[in-house]
Design a protein around this motif. Structure first.
Motif, mmCIF file in Angstrom:
data_model
loop_
_atom_site.group_PDB
_atom_site.id
_atom_site.type_symbol
_atom_site.label_atom_id
_atom_site.label_comp_id
_atom_site.label_asym_id
_atom_site.label_seq_id
_atom_site.Cartn_x
_atom_site.Cartn_y
_atom_site.Cartn_z
ATOM 1 N N LEU A 163 0.910 -1.375 -0.061
ATOM 2 C CA LEU A 163 -0.013 0.012 0.177
ATOM 3 C C LEU A 163 0.872 1.173 0.128
ATOM 4 O O LEU A 163 1.871 1.177 0.644
ATOM 5 N N TRP A 164 0.327 2.248 -0.622
ATOM 6 C CA TRP A 164 1.155 3.806 -0.540
ATOM 7 C C TRP A 164 0.290 4.613 0.286
ATOM 8 O O TRP A 164 -1.021 4.389 0.415
ATOM 9 N N PRO A 165 0.993 5.321 1.289
ATOM 10 C CA PRO A 165 0.362 5.802 2.358
ATOM 11 C C PRO A 165 -0.600 7.259 2.051
ATOM 12 O O PRO A 165 -0.794 8.132 3.015
ATOM 13 N N GLY A 166 -1.135 7.277 0.795
ATOM 14 C CA GLY A 166 -2.307 8.354 0.457
ATOM 15 C C GLY A 166 -3.404 8.067 1.122
ATOM 16 O O GLY A 166 -3.922 7.272 1.539
ATOM 17 N N TYR A 167 -4.265 9.454 1.238
ATOM 18 C CA TYR A 167 -5.461 9.359 1.520
ATOM 19 C C TYR A 167 -6.114 10.712 1.345
ATOM 20 O O TYR A 167 -5.616 11.550 0.792
ATOM 21 N N CYS A 168 -7.455 10.832 1.602
ATOM 22 C CA CYS A 168 -8.252 11.951 1.296
ATOM 23 C C CYS A 168 -8.406 12.860 2.453
ATOM 24 O O CYS A 168 -9.227 12.348 3.668
ATOM 25 N N PRO A 169 -7.903 14.125 2.482
ATOM 26 C CA PRO A 169 -8.223 14.689 3.749
ATOM 27 C C PRO A 169 -9.767 15.116 3.904
ATOM 28 O O PRO A 169 -9.998 15.452 5.439
ATOM 29 N N THR A 170 -10.374 15.018 2.966
ATOM 30 C CA THR A 170 -11.997 15.344 3.455
ATOM 31 C C THR A 170 -12.396 14.068 4.106
ATOM 32 O O THR A 170 -13.286 14.346 5.085
ATOM 33 N N HIS A 171 -12.440 12.945 3.742
ATOM 34 C CA HIS A 171 -12.726 11.585 4.433
ATOM 35 C C HIS A 171 -11.985 11.514 5.605
ATOM 36 O O HIS A 171 -12.815 10.604 6.689
ATOM 37 N N ALA A 172 -10.949 12.139 5.831
ATOM 38 C CA ALA A 172 -9.962 11.798 6.892
ATOM 39 C C ALA A 172 -10.865 12.297 8.281
ATOM 40 O O ALA A 172 -10.304 11.943 9.484
ATOM 41 N N ARG A 173 -11.458 13.409 8.081
ATOM 42 C CA ARG A 173 -12.331 14.024 9.115
ATOM 43 C C ARG A 173 -13.123 13.165 9.930
ATOM 44 O O ARG A 173 -13.779 13.338 11.036
ATOM 45 N N LEU A 174 -13.464 11.968 9.130
ATOM 46 C CA LEU A 174 -14.631 11.396 9.519
ATOM 47 C C LEU A 174 -14.014 10.097 10.598
ATOM 48 O O LEU A 174 -13.199 9.404 9.971
ATOM 49 N N THR A 175 -14.863 9.967 11.435
ATOM 50 C CA THR A 175 -14.013 9.268 12.563
ATOM 51 C C THR A 175 -15.295 8.006 12.908
ATOM 52 O O THR A 175 -16.474 8.508 13.074
ATOM 53 N N ALA A 176 -14.655 6.900 13.792
ATOM 54 C CA ALA A 176 -15.677 6.078 14.195
ATOM 55 C C ALA A 176 -16.621 6.726 15.544
ATOM 56 O O ALA A 176 -17.810 6.224 15.556
ATOM 57 N N LYS A 177 -15.960 7.515 15.994
ATOM 58 C CA LYS A 177 -16.605 8.235 17.305
ATOM 59 C C LYS A 177 -18.077 8.746 16.922
ATOM 60 O O LYS A 177 -18.841 9.008 17.591
ATOM 61 N N LEU A 178 -17.994 9.531 15.877
ATOM 62 C CA LEU A 178 -19.032 9.981 15.128
ATOM 63 C C LEU A 178 -20.178 9.288 14.905
ATOM 64 O O LEU A 178 -21.451 9.558 14.975
ATOM 65 N N VAL A 179 -19.887 7.889 14.587
ATOM 66 C CA VAL A 179 -20.949 7.062 14.436
ATOM 67 C C VAL A 179 -22.067 6.802 15.523
ATOM 68 O O VAL A 179 -23.037 6.782 15.465
ATOM 69 N N GLU A 180 -21.192 6.679 16.861
ATOM 70 C CA GLU A 180 -22.093 6.486 18.078
ATOM 71 C C GLU A 180 -22.873 7.553 18.143
ATOM 72 O O GLU A 180 -24.063 7.558 18.435
#
Ligand code: 13P
Ligand code: SF4
Length: 299
Positions: A163-180
Motif C-alpha cells: 500500500l501507498w500511504p495516500g489518503y483523502c483529507p476530506t474523508h479523514a475528518r470522519l471518525t468512528a466516534k461520530l457513528v455513536e
C-alpha cells in the motif's frame, strides 16, 4: 434570461454535454446532462456524441474524460480544482515501487494523475476495486495512492497488498466516534460510508459504498432514514431521487473544497470562453488509456 437558461443556450450552440460528479453543489448537478460516480462518469465518457465535454468535478476526472476522448474538447470550469490525494504520488514514485517489487501488478485508484496512471497496469474506482483486483489475484499487488481503499480491498480479498500511504483529507475528518452520536440521534438509521474512510470507521458502519453505490442501495431499501458518511454534495442527489426519505450527514463539515470550486458562474464562463481545455500529452495519454481500458474491460 436566468444563468441556467444561458448555460443551456450556449450548451446547445457549442454542441456540449455537461457531466457532473455526485459531490458537485446541487445547482450544478441540476444543470448537468449526467451526474454520477467516477466509474459511471468514466463509462459515460466512452460514449459521448457531443463535440465538447464540460466536466464539473476535479481535474483527474476531467483528465480521464480527455484521455477517453482524444478527438474532443474537454473543458474544466476551474482548473485549480485538484484532488490532494491524487497529488500524493508521482510517476517516479510508482517506478521506484516497481523496482522494489519486480513482477508485481500496480493497481491505481482513478483518483490519480494521468502521469501515474501511465505507469500502472490497471485502474480501479471505489465501485469496482474488488472485482478488478480479483483479476490480478495470482500476482503481488501494489495499490496506489489511497491506503484506505487499498486496505479495504485487500481485506475483502484476503490478500496482502503493498500500500501507498495516500489518503483523502476530506474523508479523514470522519471518525468512528461520530457513528455513536449519529446512531443516538437517529436510531435505526443505517450508516453508509465511503471506502476512502479509515478502517475503524468502516468497521463501525453498516455499509461501505462508492457514491454511486450509495445512490443504488438507498433506492433499493424500504428504510426511511440514512446516515451518510461521505462528502455532503451527494445529499442533493439522494434527496432528489428519494423525496420521501431523510438523510443525515455523519458530519456536515465533510466538504471537498476542490469539488466546490465549480459553480454556475464558472460553468457559463467555461462555455463562453471555451476554457480551460484539459490537454494530456499524447505519450502519457496513450499509456494511461491502457490502464483505464483494462479496468473498463474487467468491470
Ligand atoms: P466515487 O468514485 O465513489 O464517486 O468517489 C470519488 C471520490 O473522489 C471520492 O472522494
Ligand atoms: Fe479527492 Fe477527497 Fe475531494 Fe474525492 S473528496 S476529490 S478523494 S480530495
Amino acid at each position: 434570461m436566468t444563468i441556467q437558461e444561458e448555460i443551456q443556450k450556449l450548451r446547445k450552440e457549442r454542441n456540449a454535454v455537461i457531466l457532473a460528479h455526485n459531490y458537485q453543489v446541487g445547482e450544478v448537478q441540476a444543470i448537468a446532462d449526467f451526474t454520477g460516480d467516477s466509474l459511471e462518469l468514466a463509462r459515460k465518457a466512452t460514449n459521448i456524441d457531443a463535440e465538447v465535454v464540460v466536466f464539473c468535478g476535479v481535474y483527474f476526472m476531467a483528465e480521464t474524460a480527455a484521455i477517453l476522448n482524444p478527438g474532443k474538447t474537454v473543458l474544466i470550469p476551474d482548473p485549480s480544482a485538484g484532488c490532494p490525494m491524487a497529488d500524493m504520488i508521482n510517476g517516479e514514485q510508482v517506478r521506484e515501487l516497481k523496482r522494489q517489487h519486480p513482477g508485481a501488478k500496480v493497481l491505481c485508484y482513478v483518483n490519480s494523475t494521468a502521469e501515474v496512471k501511465a505507469e500502472c497496469d490497471c485502474c480501479v474506482t471505489s465501485a469496482n476495486a474488488l472485482k478488478v483486483a480479483e483479476a490480478f489475484k495470482d500476482h503481488e499487488i501494489i495499490f496506489v495512492p489511497d491506503r484506505h481503499l487499498g486496505s479495504y480491498t485487500s481485506e475483502q480479498m484476503g490478500k496482502q497488498f503493498v500500500l501507498w500511504p495516500g489518503y483523502c483529507p476530506t474523508h479523514a475528518r470522519l471518525t468512528a466516534k461520530l457513528v455513536e452520536s449519529a446512531r443516538a440521534a437517529h436510531p435505526g438509521a443505517p450508516v453508509m460510508v465511503h471506502p476512502e474512510c479509515a478502517k475503524p470507521l468502516r468497521d463501525a458502519a453498516d455499509q461501505v459504498l462508492s457514491t454511486g453505490g450509495m445512490c443504488r442501495w438507498v433506492k433499493s431499501q424500504d428504510i426511511q432514514e440514512f446516515i451518510v458518511g461521505t462528502e455532503t454534495g451527494i445529499m442533493f442527489r439522494l434527496q432528489q431521487e428519494n423525496p420521501t426519505k431523510r438523510f443525515y450527514p455523519l458530519d456536515e463539515r465533510t466538504i471537498c473544497p476542490n469539488m466546490k470550486k465549480i459553480s454556475l458562474d464558472n460553468v457559463l464562463n467555461s462555455l463562453r470562453e471555451m476554457q480551460t481545455r484539459v490537454v494530456v500529452p499524447e505519450e502519457i495519454a496513450v499509456r494511461a488509456k491502457r490502464a483505464i481500458d483494462a479496468m473498463l474491460a474487467i468491470a
